[in-house]
Design a protein around this motif. Structure first.
Motif, PDB file in Angstrom:
ATOM      1  N   THR A   1      44.795  37.680  39.736  1.00  0.00           N
ATOM      2  CA  THR A   1      46.035  36.949  39.795  1.00  0.00           C
ATOM      3  C   THR A   1      47.171  38.173  40.731  1.00  0.00           C
TER       4      THR A   1
ATOM      5  N   GLN B   1      51.687  39.430  39.853  1.00  0.00           N
ATOM      6  CA  GLN B   1      52.162  39.150  37.557  1.00  0.00           C
ATOM      7  C   GLN B   1      51.456  40.445  37.720  1.00  0.00           C
TER       8      GLN B   1
ATOM      9  N   THR C   1      49.573  45.625  38.171  1.00  0.00           N
ATOM     10  CA  THR C   1      49.940  44.867  38.711  1.00  0.00           C
ATOM     11  C   THR C   1      49.444  45.113  40.240  1.00  0.00           C
TER      12      THR C   1
ATOM     13  N   ARG D   1      57.901  41.754  34.421  1.00  0.00           N
ATOM     14  CA  ARG D   1      57.854  40.914  36.587  1.00  0.00           C
ATOM     15  C   ARG D   1      58.230  42.652  37.001  1.00  0.00           C
TER      16      ARG D   1
ATOM     17  N   ILE E   1      55.808  37.618  39.331  1.00  0.00           N
ATOM     18  CA  ILE E   1      56.085  36.410  38.204  1.00  0.00           C
ATOM     19  C   ILE E   1      55.598  37.108  36.985  1.00  0.00           C
TER      20      ILE E   1
ATOM     21  N   SER F   1      55.543  38.340  32.920  1.00  0.00           N
ATOM     22  CA  SER F   1      54.606  38.526  31.762  1.00  0.00           C
ATOM     23  C   SER F   1      55.472  38.734  30.829  1.00  0.00           C
TER      24      SER F   1
END
Length: 149
Positions: free
Chosen positions: A69, A72, A92, A130, A140, A142
């Protein structure tokens, strides 16, 4: 297309194990192109339906290792010895990462480090995080909700 029935189906997916080609010259695949990828340093997707050729030793079987991902926050919670406190660890994959922005219970977004203590109150507690890159673009969101008795 005439003769297409003689083409072999592609069952291997290969990835060069880095993406910083402008900063680092090696490793770099050799003889890549129409003659095939005979370099053995690739990460190669493999599963029961399409096992990787024996030439490749770096096999990837977990979808999370292949499709991570991007942009995010990943949140990991760790209990502490103090009731009502949780240690939060953040990670991240954000190119040109600057900081994490956190919101607790819908409050203001505040910059935070990758590890901090979250003090819970009775009832529902919501943490949203984020990542933000150096250009100011936010990634994004979380979030996690804990119900503390």
């Amino acid at each position: 297309m005439e003769g297409s029935d003689k083409l072999a189906a592609v069952v291997e997916l290969r990835m060069i194990p880095r993406s910083n080609f402008l900063q680092q010259k090696h490793p770099l695949p050799l003889n890549q192109g129409m003659r095939g990828w005979f370099w053995t340093g690739h990460q190669v997707w493999t599963d029961d339906e399409g096992p990787a050729a024996m030439l490749y030793g770096n096999r990837v079987t977990s979808p999370n290792n292949w499709n991570w991902t991007l942009n995010q926050a990943h949140i990991v919670l760790e209990p502490t010895v103090t009731p009502g406190e949780v240690r939060v660890h953040l990670d991240t994959v954000t190119p040109d990462f600057d900081t994490f922005l956190m919101q607790i219970d819908g409050g203001n977004s505040l910059p935070t480090t990758s590890g901090f203590i979250w003090k819970l109150h009775r009832g529902k507690n919501r943490l949203q995080v984020r990542p933000r890159n150096k250009a100011g673009r936010e990634g994004i969101a979380s979030w996690i909700v804990l119900d503390y008795p």
